[in-house]
Design a protein around this motif. Structure first.
Motif, PDB file in Angstrom:
ATOM      1  N   TYR A   5      84.891  55.875  43.202  1.00 28.31           N
ATOM      2  CA  TYR A   5      84.704  55.356  44.551  1.00 28.31           C
ATOM      3  C   TYR A   5      85.852  54.438  44.935  1.00 28.31           C
ATOM      4  O   TYR A   5      86.526  53.876  44.062  1.00 28.31           O
ATOM      5  CB  TYR A   5      83.372  54.617  44.671  1.00 28.31           C
ATOM      6  CG  TYR A   5      83.301  53.365  43.833  1.00 28.31           C
ATOM      7  CD1 TYR A   5      83.685  52.132  44.357  1.00 28.31           C
ATOM      8  CD2 TYR A   5      82.877  53.413  42.512  1.00 28.31           C
ATOM      9  CE1 TYR A   5      83.639  50.978  43.584  1.00 28.31           C
ATOM     10  CE2 TYR A   5      82.827  52.272  41.737  1.00 28.31           C
ATOM     11  CZ  TYR A   5      83.206  51.061  42.280  1.00 28.31           C
ATOM     12  OH  TYR A   5      83.175  49.927  41.514  1.00 28.31           O
ATOM     13  N   ASP A  21      75.730  54.888  39.900  1.00 25.96           N
ATOM     14  CA  ASP A  21      74.936  54.674  41.117  1.00 25.96           C
ATOM     15  C   ASP A  21      75.806  53.909  42.116  1.00 25.96           C
ATOM     16  O   ASP A  21      75.967  52.694  42.017  1.00 25.96           O
ATOM     17  CB  ASP A  21      73.685  53.875  40.761  1.00 25.96           C
ATOM     18  CG  ASP A  21      72.752  53.642  41.935  1.00 25.96           C
ATOM     19  OD1 ASP A  21      73.201  53.741  43.106  1.00 25.96           O
ATOM     20  OD2 ASP A  21      71.576  53.337  41.694  1.00 25.96           O
ATOM     21  N   GLU A  23      75.525  53.210  45.407  1.00 19.71           N
ATOM     22  CA  GLU A  23      74.881  52.216  46.270  1.00 19.71           C
ATOM     23  C   GLU A  23      74.653  50.903  45.531  1.00 19.71           C
ATOM     24  O   GLU A  23      74.916  49.824  46.062  1.00 19.71           O
ATOM     25  CB  GLU A  23      73.561  52.764  46.823  1.00 19.71           C
ATOM     26  CG  GLU A  23      73.757  53.888  47.807  1.00 19.71           C
ATOM     27  CD  GLU A  23      72.437  54.481  48.270  1.00 19.71           C
ATOM     28  OE1 GLU A  23      71.367  53.910  47.958  1.00 19.71           O
ATOM     29  OE2 GLU A  23      72.478  55.521  48.940  1.00 19.71           O
ATOM     30  N   LYS A  24      74.163  50.995  44.310  1.00 22.08           N
ATOM     31  CA  LYS A  24      73.929  49.804  43.500  1.00 22.08           C
ATOM     32  C   LYS A  24      75.246  49.082  43.221  1.00 22.08           C
ATOM     33  O   LYS A  24      75.321  47.858  43.300  1.00 22.08           O
ATOM     34  CB  LYS A  24      73.248  50.186  42.187  1.00 22.08           C
ATOM     35  CG  LYS A  24      72.996  49.021  41.272  1.00 22.08           C
ATOM     36  CD  LYS A  24      72.331  49.480  39.981  1.00 22.08           C
ATOM     37  CE  LYS A  24      72.171  48.327  39.016  1.00 22.08           C
ATOM     38  NZ  LYS A  24      71.641  48.780  37.720  1.00 22.08           N
ATOM     39  N   GLU A  27      76.588  47.229  46.243  1.00 27.25           N
ATOM     40  CA  GLU A  27      75.771  46.023  46.415  1.00 27.25           C
ATOM     41  C   GLU A  27      76.196  44.949  45.423  1.00 27.25           C
ATOM     42  O   GLU A  27      76.277  43.771  45.764  1.00 27.25           O
ATOM     43  CB  GLU A  27      74.282  46.356  46.259  1.00 27.25           C
ATOM     44  CG  GLU A  27      73.368  45.175  46.415  1.00 27.25           C
ATOM     45  CD  GLU A  27      73.427  44.519  47.787  1.00 27.25           C
ATOM     46  OE1 GLU A  27      73.186  43.300  47.860  1.00 27.25           O
ATOM     47  OE2 GLU A  27      73.716  45.208  48.773  1.00 27.25           O
TER      48      GLU A  27
END
Length: 70
Positions: A5, A21, A23-24, A27
């Motif tokens: 990413y 993960d 999204e995690k 965050e």
């Protein structure tokens, strides 16, 4: 599955990483002590790219390739 990413930081710089993960992980970059040292002082970050890989080895190779780009 692993993901490579890229997030854009508040100072317009880019950070590339690997996560299971996304999204995690984003965050964590934005609000947790688990975020990378680089992004802690450049919050908030925004996800701008991700790509899925079958294993960590393939993801690591792609991360390395991206980090070598100018």
């Amino acid at each position: 599955m692993y993901y490579v990413y890229i997030v854009k930081c508040s100072d317009e710089t880019l950070y590339t990483g690997i996560a299971k993960d996304i999204e995690k992980r984003v965050e964590e970059h934005n609000s947790s002590k688990l975020g990378a040292r680089y992004t802690k002082t450049r919050r908030p970050v925004e996800l701008v790219y991700s790509k899925k890989f079958k294993n960590r080895s393939e993801a690591t190779k792609e991360e390395y390739r991206i980090k070598r780009l100018s």
